[in-house]
Design a protein around this motif. Structure first.
Motif, PDB file in Angstrom:
ATOM      1  N   VAL A  78      13.532 -12.971 -49.653  1.00  0.00           N
ATOM      2  CA  VAL A  78      12.553 -14.718 -50.951  1.00  0.00           C
ATOM      3  C   VAL A  78      11.228 -14.965 -49.734  1.00  0.00           C
ATOM      4  O   VAL A  78      10.640 -15.093 -49.361  1.00  0.00           O
ATOM      5  CB  VAL A  78      13.904 -15.154 -50.857  1.00  0.00           C
ATOM      6  N   VAL A  79      11.887 -15.532 -48.421  1.00  0.00           N
ATOM      7  CA  VAL A  79      11.452 -16.391 -47.403  1.00  0.00           C
ATOM      8  C   VAL A  79      10.185 -15.726 -46.700  1.00  0.00           C
ATOM      9  O   VAL A  79       8.914 -16.016 -46.961  1.00  0.00           O
ATOM     10  CB  VAL A  79      12.162 -17.024 -46.656  1.00  0.00           C
ATOM     11  N   GLU A  80      10.396 -14.527 -46.211  1.00  0.00           N
ATOM     12  CA  GLU A  80       9.125 -13.810 -45.854  1.00  0.00           C
ATOM     13  C   GLU A  80       8.701 -12.918 -46.956  1.00  0.00           C
ATOM     14  O   GLU A  80       7.295 -13.379 -46.481  1.00  0.00           O
ATOM     15  CB  GLU A  80      10.156 -12.893 -44.839  1.00  0.00           C
ATOM     16  N   ARG A  81       9.192 -12.268 -48.044  1.00  0.00           N
ATOM     17  CA  ARG A  81       7.820 -12.520 -48.972  1.00  0.00           C
ATOM     18  C   ARG A  81       7.122 -13.391 -49.815  1.00  0.00           C
ATOM     19  O   ARG A  81       6.334 -13.170 -49.007  1.00  0.00           O
ATOM     20  CB  ARG A  81       8.711 -11.405 -49.968  1.00  0.00           C
ATOM     21  N   VAL A 118      -7.571  -7.422 -44.501  1.00  0.00           N
ATOM     22  CA  VAL A 118      -6.034  -7.708 -44.392  1.00  0.00           C
ATOM     23  C   VAL A 118      -4.586  -7.207 -44.906  1.00  0.00           C
ATOM     24  O   VAL A 118      -5.045  -6.116 -45.224  1.00  0.00           O
ATOM     25  CB  VAL A 118      -6.042  -8.949 -45.445  1.00  0.00           C
ATOM     26  N   TYR A 119      -4.281  -7.254 -43.165  1.00  0.00           N
ATOM     27  CA  TYR A 119      -3.301  -6.379 -43.611  1.00  0.00           C
ATOM     28  C   TYR A 119      -1.394  -7.021 -43.153  1.00  0.00           C
ATOM     29  O   TYR A 119      -1.162  -7.786 -42.685  1.00  0.00           O
ATOM     30  CB  TYR A 119      -3.045  -4.983 -42.378  1.00  0.00           C
ATOM     31  N   ALA A 120      -0.940  -6.909 -44.655  1.00  0.00           N
ATOM     32  CA  ALA A 120       0.874  -7.597 -44.789  1.00  0.00           C
ATOM     33  C   ALA A 120       2.140  -6.774 -44.681  1.00  0.00           C
ATOM     34  O   ALA A 120       1.775  -5.344 -45.209  1.00  0.00           O
ATOM     35  CB  ALA A 120       0.389  -8.537 -45.673  1.00  0.00           C
ATOM     36  N   ASP A 121       2.900  -6.820 -44.212  1.00  0.00           N
ATOM     37  CA  ASP A 121       3.469  -6.267 -44.580  1.00  0.00           C
ATOM     38  C   ASP A 121       4.696  -6.972 -44.978  1.00  0.00           C
ATOM     39  O   ASP A 121       5.393  -8.310 -44.783  1.00  0.00           O
ATOM     40  CB  ASP A 121       4.498  -5.202 -43.015  1.00  0.00           C
ATOM     41  N   LEU A 122       5.802  -6.135 -46.182  1.00  0.00           N
ATOM     42  CA  LEU A 122       6.629  -7.204 -46.762  1.00  0.00           C
ATOM     43  C   LEU A 122       7.865  -5.699 -47.089  1.00  0.00           C
ATOM     44  O   LEU A 122       8.358  -5.030 -46.978  1.00  0.00           O
ATOM     45  CB  LEU A 122       6.430  -6.832 -48.647  1.00  0.00           C
ATOM     46  N   VAL A 123       8.729  -6.410 -46.297  1.00  0.00           N
ATOM     47  CA  VAL A 123      10.057  -5.810 -45.782  1.00  0.00           C
ATOM     48  C   VAL A 123      11.588  -5.880 -46.314  1.00  0.00           C
ATOM     49  O   VAL A 123      12.681  -5.772 -46.318  1.00  0.00           O
ATOM     50  CB  VAL A 123      10.554  -5.953 -44.360  1.00  0.00           C
ATOM     51  N   ALA A 124      11.562  -6.591 -47.594  1.00  0.00           N
ATOM     52  CA  ALA A 124      12.127  -6.873 -48.560  1.00  0.00           C
ATOM     53  C   ALA A 124      12.926  -5.693 -48.957  1.00  0.00           C
ATOM     54  O   ALA A 124      14.101  -5.567 -48.686  1.00  0.00           O
ATOM     55  CB  ALA A 124      11.422  -7.166 -49.997  1.00  0.00           C
ATOM     56  N   TYR A 125      12.004  -4.417 -49.390  1.00  0.00           N
ATOM     57  CA  TYR A 125      12.508  -2.873 -49.628  1.00  0.00           C
ATOM     58  C   TYR A 125      13.716  -2.241 -48.737  1.00  0.00           C
ATOM     59  O   TYR A 125      14.633  -1.987 -48.886  1.00  0.00           O
ATOM     60  CB  TYR A 125      12.129  -2.100 -50.911  1.00  0.00           C
ATOM     61  N   ASP A 126      13.616  -2.106 -47.734  1.00  0.00           N
ATOM     62  CA  ASP A 126      13.900  -1.436 -46.272  1.00  0.00           C
ATOM     63  C   ASP A 126      15.008  -2.105 -45.534  1.00  0.00           C
ATOM     64  O   ASP A 126      16.012  -1.782 -45.886  1.00  0.00           O
ATOM     65  CB  ASP A 126      12.307  -1.489 -44.900  1.00  0.00           C
ATOM     66  N   GLU A 127      14.796  -4.065 -45.847  1.00  0.00           N
ATOM     67  CA  GLU A 127      16.294  -4.045 -45.426  1.00  0.00           C
ATOM     68  C   GLU A 127      17.391  -4.019 -46.786  1.00  0.00           C
ATOM     69  O   GLU A 127      18.345  -3.933 -46.497  1.00  0.00           O
ATOM     70  CB  GLU A 127      15.998  -5.971 -46.185  1.00  0.00           C
ATOM     71  N   LEU A 173       8.458  -7.263 -56.383  1.00  0.00           N
ATOM     72  CA  LEU A 173       7.639  -6.707 -54.738  1.00  0.00           C
ATOM     73  C   LEU A 173       6.334  -6.178 -56.193  1.00  0.00           C
ATOM     74  O   LEU A 173       5.397  -6.986 -55.591  1.00  0.00           O
ATOM     75  CB  LEU A 173       7.827  -5.982 -54.065  1.00  0.00           C
ATOM     76  N   ASP A 174       6.583  -5.973 -56.819  1.00  0.00           N
ATOM     77  CA  ASP A 174       5.803  -5.803 -58.425  1.00  0.00           C
ATOM     78  C   ASP A 174       4.605  -6.767 -58.336  1.00  0.00           C
ATOM     79  O   ASP A 174       3.564  -7.204 -58.847  1.00  0.00           O
ATOM     80  CB  ASP A 174       5.639  -4.843 -59.110  1.00  0.00           C
ATOM     81  N   ARG A 175       6.090  -7.763 -58.989  1.00  0.00           N
ATOM     82  CA  ARG A 175       5.185  -9.070 -59.368  1.00  0.00           C
ATOM     83  C   ARG A 175       3.977  -9.975 -58.589  1.00  0.00           C
ATOM     84  O   ARG A 175       3.412 -10.414 -58.535  1.00  0.00           O
ATOM     85  CB  ARG A 175       6.471 -10.070 -59.844  1.00  0.00           C
ATOM     86  N   SER A 176       4.752  -9.283 -57.051  1.00  0.00           N
ATOM     87  CA  SER A 176       4.068 -10.218 -56.421  1.00  0.00           C
ATOM     88  C   SER A 176       2.349  -9.420 -55.405  1.00  0.00           C
ATOM     89  O   SER A 176       1.329  -9.944 -56.212  1.00  0.00           O
ATOM     90  CB  SER A 176       4.786 -10.410 -54.571  1.00  0.00           C
ATOM     91  N   LEU A 177       2.472  -8.351 -55.992  1.00  0.00           N
ATOM     92  CA  LEU A 177       1.027  -7.355 -56.411  1.00  0.00           C
ATOM     93  C   LEU A 177       0.677  -7.681 -57.314  1.00  0.00           C
ATOM     94  O   LEU A 177      -0.802  -8.232 -57.370  1.00  0.00           O
ATOM     95  CB  LEU A 177       1.547  -5.532 -56.364  1.00  0.00           C
ATOM     96  N   ALA A 178       1.354  -8.399 -58.630  1.00  0.00           N
ATOM     97  CA  ALA A 178       0.600  -8.971 -59.752  1.00  0.00           C
ATOM     98  C   ALA A 178      -0.204 -10.245 -59.729  1.00  0.00           C
ATOM     99  O   ALA A 178      -1.506 -10.220 -59.760  1.00  0.00           O
ATOM    100  CB  ALA A 178       1.561  -9.142 -60.665  1.00  0.00           C
ATOM    101  N   LEU A 179       0.088 -10.827 -58.092  1.00  0.00           N
ATOM    102  CA  LEU A 179      -0.314 -11.913 -58.144  1.00  0.00           C
ATOM    103  C   LEU A 179      -1.383 -11.839 -57.613  1.00  0.00           C
ATOM    104  O   LEU A 179      -2.623 -11.989 -57.765  1.00  0.00           O
ATOM    105  CB  LEU A 179       0.819 -12.745 -57.412  1.00  0.00           C
TER     106      LEU A 179
END
Length: 723
Positions: A363-366, A384-393, A412-418
């Motif tokens: 949540v927070v990191e994402r 821009v290069y960004a890492d979303l770690v949610a799934y891995d955790e 995470l897909d909703r974040s991509l859509a945004l």
């Protein structure tokens, strides 16, 4: 021009009034529902007077939120981000109490607990109302998203007219999502944005192979800086310094980045107008937020938490993220309870602080990273290069293919859509590339299956005492029997006196283990290990949970050892044969490359791999793991717009993070203004992993939910390599 400015000003004023009215009505409703919250005098007031009081309170709260809140967040930047996320409710409630005290005649009153609730509801209402009203106004929508941006933009970037018309590129790393996992969720429409890209042909999906060390530290260092030379695992012991390097430790990340830059002579992928968000390494970007390699710095140069300030300076964002944070904590507690009740297997413990750690990652990191990327796009940055770690955790603790992990991918897909929506409002066109640094392989833990850890097995092989619990297990008894057979004497009588310094350092990175003897200054040979601990190598090689070992030999150079006396010099290694028979294409080259590293451990241990069900055995407490060879962990993906050139020629294979770095550099130069300078000329793919140290230009000039534990001479490190 003047008319347009007046229309925008009028539209902004109208929306501000509408939000104010919504907040006023919210305060009146809450005053009627909450007994500890009032907006009238003790003698009672008319509805009109209550409405005026509510309007004054809402206005005061809005002004305090706009003026005081950013100052509070900036003052709290030294507070750990997790703590900051937890205290936002109380800070917001305190602001509401101040606002109520500013109402004339003392008509506003609330208890502290009630103020926290009222402030949270009002912030949520203001955010929802403002967002809903702005949706129909593209310019207002753009300005609202812009407030989420990193406030420390370089001079001149704020002016959209100064932005070049050439396309920018956004690289979104979905940490730990393997090629197989992505295809599965795309097929099932779990990630509709990605599914749509693949259906309409707008994006191209390409798998690639990691190095032996299939983890974020090695992969992201290679991707961003072009070199992951001498990164044998997530963590490893260095005999020349006596230190353990840990990829997700700030000091280690800074050192690894320094080495990579020195090795390539180049700053990294993002040196030209780039931004690095949520990564282990900066990639040479001037704009950084939540980047671990700069987190150890102090002073004005330390911008690692700038992203938190930019995001939490808006109280509506803070409240929304905090609500989602606690909802995620509850979701994790419910999911782990269901797993225990249903007796799911494999399963590991998920108590303690883990629900909060998971909520922070998912949540927070994402939210903070996505907001920073939005700001970069609206500022018109080139790369821009960004890492979303949610799934891995989540996959580490719940498994890579379970429903828990799928729900994270949905969000995470909703974040991509945004981000796709934001690209429509950016001052330049953007190409969105999605990629991963590694996959995850399922399977129970080594300890769960055999009742002892890799540390126990190594200690038994060295004739050292092991825990009573491990010694009573069947596997522990088998290990002790192997020692007795090799030594021809009981294990309780070791061949030499062992002090603490002579005990081996055992480290783990997923299903990859490293054994080092700290009192020997060089990499020990097989002959030296056999002379010192004659039972150790046979004990490890013949254990059913071990796939193969890599050791150096005086007679044959380095060799790979397997069960039943199998021994193959690495020069003769071939895929699909001997101890590497089950590990798939590229395994032999990966082992040869790691063997050439200066800090390769005395003994490199890879767990067994079952090619039928794709399972490995992690040497740490993970039921979805990565770090070694075997299965989906070694097969990440590249998802690129079709307008970009193909990553490899048809029928070719993309091997290693260093080659991914070359591909991304090439894409940055396609249709772009300034080209990212190349440190070296890339070699053909077939030569990229040459084992000759002076032949491969890639080898010599170019090249992150948790790592492993230290079991002997060094203290344990936090088990987390997903960053």
């Amino acid at each position: 021009m003047a008319g347009g400015r007046w229309r925008r000003a009028g539209s902004t004023a109208w929306r501000s009034v509408a939000v104010w009215v919504a907040c006023t009505l919210t305060m009146m409703i809450l005053a009627g529902l909450l007994p500890d919250f009032q907006l009238k005098s003790d003698d009672g007031d008319s509805m009109t007077r209550v409405a005026i009081t509510a309007a004054l309170g809402a206005a005061a709260f809005a002004l305090l939120s706009a003026i005081v809140w950013p100052l509070l967040v900036r003052a709290l930047l030294l507070v750990p981000a997790l703590v900051l996320g937890l205290v936002v409710f109380f800070l917001n409630g305190a602001l509401l109490l101040i606002a109520l005290h500013l109402i004339p005649d003392g008509r506003g009153e609330a208890g502290l607990e009630t103020a926290v609730v009222v402030a949270a509801v009002m912030s949520a209402v203001a955010s929802a109302a403002g967002g809903a009203l702005a949706v129909r106004d593209d310019e207002a929508y753009r300005r609202r998203l812009y407030r989420l941006a990193d406030r420390r933009r370089r001079k001149g970037q704020d002016d959209p007219t100064a932005c070049p018309p050439t396309p920018g590129t956004v690289f979104i790393q979905l940490d730990g999502v393997g090629h197989e996992a992505l295809r599965r969720v795309a097929r099932d429409d779990v990630m509709p944005t990605i599914s749509g890209w693949l259906r309409d042909g707008s994006h191209r999906l390409t798998p690639w192979r990691t190095d032996w060390s299939s983890q974020t530290g090695a992969s992201q260092l290679g991707i961003l800086h072009g070199s992951n030379h001498d990164v044998p695992a997530f963590r490893w012991y260095e005999k020349d310094t006596g230190e353990t390097q840990v990829s997700n430790r700030p000091t280690s990340a800074a050192e690894l980045q320094r080495r990579a830059v020195a090795h390539t002579g180049d700053g990294g992928l993002l040196t030209v107008d780039g931004a690095s968000r949520g990564n282990l390494f900066s990639g040479g970007a001037e704009q950084v937020a939540l980047v671990l390699s700069v987190a150890a710095r102090r002073g004005k140069e330390n911008r690692s938490r700038a992203g938190y300030f930019a995001y939490f300076s808006d109280p509506a964002n803070a409240v929304r993220t905090a609500l989602s944070f606690f909802a995620e904590v509850g979701r994790e507690i419910g999911q782990s309870t269901r797993a225990r009740v249903c007796k799911q297997r494999p399963r590991i413990g998920r108590g303690g602080l883990y629900p909060f750690i998971r909520a922070f990652a998912t949540v927070v990191e994402r939210d903070v990273v996505v907001a920073a990327v939005i700001g970069d796009m609206l500022a018109g940055r080139s790369a821009v290069y960004a890492d979303l770690v949610a799934y891995d955790e989540v996959a580490h603790h719940s498994g890579p293919f379970g429903r828990d992990a799928e729900q994270v991918l949905e969000r995470l897909d909703r974040s991509l859509a945004l981000l796709v929506k934001v690209a429509e409002h950016a001052p330049r066109p953007y190409r969105i590339v999605v990629l991963s640094d590694h996959g995850q392989s399922p399977g129970e833990t080594f300890r769960g299956r055999y009742g002892l850890t890799l540390q126990d097995l190594v200690r038994a092989g060295c004739g050292l005492p092991v825990s009573r619990k491990a010694g009573r297990t069947r596997s522990g008894a088998e290990a002790r029997a192997a020692v007795r057979a090799a030594l021809h004497r009981p294990v309780e009588e070791p061949t030499h006196k062992t002090g603490r310094r002579s005990e081996p350092v055992v480290l783990a990175s997923g299903n990859l283990g490293l054994v080092s003897f700290p009192d020997v200054p060089h990499r020990m040979t097989r002959e030296e290990i056999d002379a010192r601990n004659p039972a150790l190598l046979p004990t490890l090689a013949n254990h059913p949970g071990i796939g193969f070992l890599l050791v150096r030999s005086e007679e044959h150079g380095s060799v790979v050892l397997g069960a039943q006396g199998a021994e193959v010099p690495i020069a003769e290694l071939a895929d699909g044969e001997g101890p590497l028979a089950d590990f798939g294409p590229g395994a032999a080259d990966a082992v040869r490359r790691t063997d050439s590293f200066p800090h390769t451990a005395d003994i490199m241990v890879n767990s067994m791999y079952d090619p039928v069900d794709g399972e490995v055995l992690a040497f740490e407490e993970q039921i979805g793991s990565h770090g070694g060879l075997g299965g989906a962990q070694s097969r990440p993906f590249l998802l690129s717009p079709a307008e970009l050139s193909a990553p490899v020629p048809e029928g070719g294979t993309l091997v290693g993070a260093e080659q991914v770095h070359h591909v991304l550099r090439r894409w940055l130069s396609e249709g772009h203004g300034p080209q990212v300078p190349m440190a070296v000329t890339p070699l053909p793919l077939a030569a990229a992993h040459s084992t000759e140290p002076q032949v491969s230009a890639v080898e010599n000039s170019l090249r992150r939910e948790p790592g492993g534990g230290s079991f002997a001479a060094t203290p344990p490190e936090p088990q987390d390599n997903s960053a």
